[in-house]
Design an enzyme around this catalytic site. Structure first.
Site, PDB file in Angstrom:
ATOM      1  N   GLN A 189       1.929  35.593 -33.853  1.00  0.00           N
ATOM      2  CA  GLN A 189       2.427  34.750 -32.767  1.00  0.00           C
ATOM      3  C   GLN A 189       3.948  34.716 -32.827  1.00  0.00           C
ATOM      4  OE1 GLN A 189       0.597  33.474 -30.399  1.00  0.00           O
ATOM      5  NE2 GLN A 189      -1.475  33.672 -31.223  1.00  0.00           N
ATOM      6  N   TYR A 218     -11.478  38.032 -31.770  1.00  0.00           N
ATOM      7  CA  TYR A 218     -10.043  38.385 -31.774  1.00  0.00           C
ATOM      8  C   TYR A 218      -9.263  37.426 -32.684  1.00  0.00           C
ATOM      9  CZ  TYR A 218     -11.950  39.787 -27.172  1.00  0.00           C
ATOM     10  OH  TYR A 218     -12.740  40.240 -26.149  1.00  0.00           O
ATOM     11  N   ASN A 223      -4.966  32.921 -37.703  1.00  0.00           N
ATOM     12  CA  ASN A 223      -4.041  31.897 -37.213  1.00  0.00           C
ATOM     13  C   ASN A 223      -4.753  30.611 -36.802  1.00  0.00           C
ATOM     14  OD1 ASN A 223      -1.228  31.189 -36.120  1.00  0.00           O
ATOM     15  ND2 ASN A 223      -2.467  30.964 -34.282  1.00  0.00           N
ATOM     16  N   ASP A 299      -9.424  34.590 -28.204  1.00  0.00           N
ATOM     17  CA  ASP A 299      -7.979  34.767 -27.998  1.00  0.00           C
ATOM     18  C   ASP A 299      -7.754  36.257 -27.728  1.00  0.00           C
ATOM     19  OD1 ASP A 299      -5.242  34.665 -27.932  1.00  0.00           O
ATOM     20  OD2 ASP A 299      -4.971  34.187 -30.058  1.00  0.00           O
ATOM     21  N   CYS A 324      -3.129  34.963 -22.930  1.00  0.00           N
ATOM     22  CA  CYS A 324      -1.743  35.355 -22.679  1.00  0.00           C
ATOM     23  C   CYS A 324      -1.584  35.972 -21.297  1.00  0.00           C
ATOM     24  CB  CYS A 324      -1.249  36.329 -23.755  1.00  0.00           C
ATOM     25  SG  CYS A 324      -2.200  37.872 -23.842  1.00  0.00           S
ATOM     26  N   GLU A 358       1.240  31.394 -21.711  1.00  0.00           N
ATOM     27  CA  GLU A 358       0.153  31.219 -22.680  1.00  0.00           C
ATOM     28  C   GLU A 358      -0.619  29.969 -22.266  1.00  0.00           C
ATOM     29  OE1 GLU A 358      -1.384  32.733 -26.584  1.00  0.00           O
ATOM     30  OE2 GLU A 358       0.144  33.487 -25.207  1.00  0.00           O
TER      31      GLU A 358
END
Length: 366
Positions: A189, A218, A223, A299, A324, A358
């Site tokens: 990120q 994903y 994260n 994600d 995104c 985002e």
């Protein structure tokens, strides 16, 4: 969307425009006010890539104007975090008079973070030898008096690592620290400040329920998986990148967790296995037969979630969708609208002064 300069005085203007755009896109599915999580207006980006321009004895970073394609000199990069700006000037002052370090150097990449650690990757149009390695060791020692820095040299079919090719980033999430290996030349990120807000938002919108499990597609280097482990009995993630899976397993150990499992496979491969069975080798240890999945987190890349995986995640009560690309997100929301309602929408300004948005969405089954 118009193009904005990276002038902090323009920050709120561009954020307001993103808010209006996203609100309009979601009107068919969500009528409440969007939550908005702004970025710091400067010094927020933890990654930066520059071409290198040689002009006589001078050496400097350059970028290219997206419209005119013309190059321009970059001595400071206000959107990058302070550590990168400090190292940009220091690095060139040390290498411009050293032919072994500057010869056929064409690109410099920086990866840093809130921990202050930095990996600098130097890209060359020539092979690197022992003389280069000795010079880069000397440079590392000199810069090490003020900065914790590691070097990677890259050339065609060659990668030379001095000590390590990663940083250990530390994120503070609801006053709890999490540690992550971030490897150069792999996805992380780019805005750690907004990333912390994204993780906190996911935590706040998932109930702590040690009787149910989280499935994540994903998942990258963990994260979201790693902080969210506190809200679930078990987290099972899938990721196609071998490098990211290696980093994720490192991060699971680094954060002393025993309820997170990451498999190296795509969402499509997992969906195929889940529906039709097949080779379970990559899922050994996941305990799939014992899982009680209540929530799925996706994600995906800019292309969005594929139709087969959409049909799989439709079965779950709660979907967390981090996107995104609002256009492919809305296409996926339209597909899920027959079974799920949009409960929350958040705009995370991960990429200030660009058209990129985002988005975080919580969908709950009717």
């Amino acid at each position: 969307m118009q193009n904005f300069s990276s002038d902090p005085e323009q920050y709120q203007v561009q954020l307001n425009e993103k808010h209006e755009r996203l609100t309009t896109l979601f009107q068919p599915y969500y009528r409440d006010e969007l939550e908005v999580y702004p970025s710091p207006p400067k010094n927020y980006r933890s990654r930066a890539e520059f071409r290198v321009w040689h002009e006589g004895d001078e050496l400097y970073h350059i970028m290219f104007n997206k419209e005119s394609k013309e190059k321009y000199r970059v001595d400071q990069f206000p959107v990058a975090i302070e550590t990168i700006n400090e190292l940009m000037a220091l690095l060139l002052s040390h290498i411009k008079d050293k032919p072994v370090l500057r010869r056929k150097l064409f690109q410099i990449d920086y990866l840093s973070g809130l921990s202050g650690e930095t990996v600098i990757s130097l890209l060359y149009h020539r092979q690197l030898d022992a003389e280069w390695e000795a010079a880069i060791s000397d440079l590392k020692e000199k810069l090490g008096t003020t900065h914790k820095v590691h070097f990677v040299g890259r050339a065609r079919k060659q990668k030379v690592v001095k000590e390590q090719d990663y940083i250990t980033e530390t994120l503070s999430v609801h006053n709890q620290e999490y540690h992550f290996m971030h490897i150069e030349n792999s996805f992380t990120q780019p805005n750690p400040y907004v990333n912390q807000a994204m993780i906190e938002w996911c935590l706040d919108n998932t109930k702590k329920n040690k009787e149910s499990d989280l499935l994540e597609f994903y998942c990258g280097a963990g994260n979201f998986s790693i902080p969210l482990a506190q809200n679930f009995r078990k987290v099972v993630g899938t990721e196609i990148s071998r490098t990211s899976v290696m980093a994720a397993n490192h991060n699971i150990k680094l954060n002393k967790l025993d309820n997170v499992f990451v498999a190296r496979m795509s969402s499509e491969e997992f969906t195929e296995y889940y529906k039709n069975g097949g080779n379970k080798k990559r899922l050994e240890g996941a305990g799939l037969d014992e899982l009680d999945i209540s929530t799925v987190l996706v994600d995906p890349p800019r292309a969005g979630v594929d139709p087969e995986t959409i049909e799989l995640i439709r079965d779950y009560n709660e979907i967390i969708y981090i996107s995104c690309n609002p256009e492919t997100l809305i296409d996926n929301i339209a597909s899920l609208n027959s079974s799920h309602d949009v409960a929350k929408v958040a705009l995370f300004d991960q990429f200030p002064y660009t058209h990129h948005i985002e988005t975080g969405v919580i969908l709950r089954k009717r």
